[in-house]
Design an enzyme around this catalytic site. Structure first.
Site, short mmCIF file in Angstrom:
data_model
loop_
_atom_site.label_atom_id
_atom_site.label_comp_id
_atom_site.label_asym_id
_atom_site.label_seq_id
_atom_site.Cartn_x
_atom_site.Cartn_y
_atom_site.Cartn_z
N LYS A 46 0.86 -1.18 0.00
CA LYS A 46 0.00 0.00 0.00
C LYS A 46 0.90 1.23 0.00
O LYS A 46 1.66 1.45 0.93
CB LYS A 46 -0.91 0.00 1.22
CG LYS A 46 -1.79 1.24 1.29
CD LYS A 46 -2.77 1.18 2.44
CE LYS A 46 -3.59 2.46 2.51
NZ LYS A 46 -4.54 2.42 3.64
N ARG A 102 -10.45 10.17 1.86
CA ARG A 102 -10.28 10.79 3.18
C ARG A 102 -11.34 11.86 3.39
O ARG A 102 -11.82 12.06 4.50
CB ARG A 102 -8.87 11.34 3.34
CG ARG A 102 -7.84 10.21 3.37
CD ARG A 102 -6.42 10.73 3.49
NE ARG A 102 -5.45 9.66 3.30
CZ ARG A 102 -4.15 9.85 3.12
NH1 ARG A 102 -3.66 11.08 3.12
NH2 ARG A 102 -3.34 8.82 2.96
N LYS A 151 -2.17 -1.53 -3.81
CA LYS A 151 -3.03 -0.34 -3.77
C LYS A 151 -2.17 0.91 -3.85
O LYS A 151 -1.18 0.99 -3.12
CB LYS A 151 -3.80 -0.38 -2.45
CG LYS A 151 -4.62 0.85 -2.16
CD LYS A 151 -5.25 0.71 -0.81
CE LYS A 151 -6.02 1.96 -0.50
NZ LYS A 151 -6.61 1.93 0.81
N SER A 208 -10.02 5.78 -4.76
CA SER A 208 -10.94 6.90 -4.98
C SER A 208 -10.44 7.88 -6.05
O SER A 208 -11.21 8.33 -6.89
CB SER A 208 -11.21 7.62 -3.67
OG SER A 208 -9.99 8.02 -3.06
#
Ligand code: PBG
Length: 312
Positions: free
Chosen positions: A182, A192, A235, A261
């Protein structure tokens, strides 16, 4: 006939946001994504499951009044996530429920781990103190019926500790999907905003990976495998296809990739402006992620992509 990689709804895992309110709230930083009430969450997950999507992963927005420096709320058996797990498993027994293991939604500091500040305001993330709390969180989710826990915190040694805590409590059957590679990515920005979980100060670069590193992903893969992870995740996905391919070659475990996102927002906003064909670019980006070696893809397009695939 000669196509090597084809998408199927069973490749997708749908990330779902939820909150305590009775109303559903559209997330302004992520067009087309909603923060659901508990009741709507169950309905939405049911619709996704009916389209052939096998699993969902849950992300809670926690009330500010419940956030604290040693986030006790993250292992409250009566908390939002345990209640959501129970409601989902009762309504959809064959749906695989995955939960996020990390402190940031519950942490008044907004970090994935416990924070210590020295006299100069310098901030340190306390790895081992955090791992102990992550174990409590994983146990709490397992007790509520989670099928898979997914540590996204990037603390060292957490997979082994969570595995042992689960096994000792009789949850040998609960799997671990580890966020293995990640990266400290700016592509998490809209997420966030959705959870109001951005770090209050500092950044996540001491525990998330440097975007310039690839060998480190191999090292993390070998460590997570040895610690007992059942599945590994890379990710973000799109800007890290080489990492997906490298992790795929390093392990025989299933590999997941998270189209995050910011990746979603780029495609969505370009499509909204009329600059790109949304269906075509979304399916092409997901195909690329699968072609690179991902067995499963976490994507905000999951439901829509399953519908597009059904249309042919
Ligand atoms: C935090 C977490 C993040 C995401 C999933 N879990 C954000 C972060 O690390 O700051 C990002 C997902 C996305 O951007 O879609 N534990």
């Amino acid at each position: 006939m000669v196509r090597e990689t084809a998408l199927h709804p069973r490749d997708f895992i749908l990330p779902l946001f939820l909150h305590e309110d009775a109303e559903d709230t559209p997330i302004s930083s992520m067009p087309g994504v909603t923060r659901w009430s508990l009741e709507s969450l169950v309905r939405e997950a049911g619709e996704a499951h009916a389209l052939g999507i096998p699993a969902v992963v849950l992300f809670p927005k926690i009330d500010d009044s419940l956030k604290s420096p040693l986030p006790e709320e993250c292992h409250n058996d009566g908390g939002l996530i345990p209640r959501a797990i129970r409601a989902l498993k009762a309504a959809h027994p064959t749906l695989c429920v995955i939960t996020d293991i990390a402190l940031d939604p519950y942490n008044s500091d907004g970090h994935d781990g416990v924070v210590r500040r020295d006299d100069h305001g310098e901030l340190t993330i306390l790895n081992d103190e955090t791992v102990a709390i992550l174990c409590e969180q994983a146990l709490c989710h397992a007790k509520a019926g989670a099928d898979i826990v997914a540590p996204s915190d990037m603390m060292d040694g957490r997979v082994a500790a969570i595995r042992e805590a689960l096994d000792d409590a009789g949850f040998q059957h609960v799997s671990i999907l580890s966020y293995t590679a990640k990266y400290a990515s700016a592509f998490y920005g809209p997420f966030r905003g959705a959870l109001d979980s951005a770090p209050k100060d500092g950044d996540k670069k001491t525990y998330q990976m440097d975007p310039g590193n690839s060998r480190e992903a191999v090292r993390e893969t070998l460590l997570d495998e040895a610690e007992g992870a059942d599945m590994l995740m890379v990710k973000p996905a799109g800007p890290y296809l080489d990492i997906i391919a490298r992790v795929r070659e390093t392990t025989t475990l299933p590999v997941a990739a998270y189209q995050v996102s910011g990746e979603y927002l780029m495609l969505k906003s370009a499509a909204a402006a009329g600059w790109l064909d949304e269906k075509a670019v979304a399916l092409e980006s997901l195909t690329g992620i699968k072609r690179a070696g991902a067995d499963m893809i976490l994507t905000y397009f999951a439901k829509q992509a399953a519908q597009w695939l059904a249309e042919g």
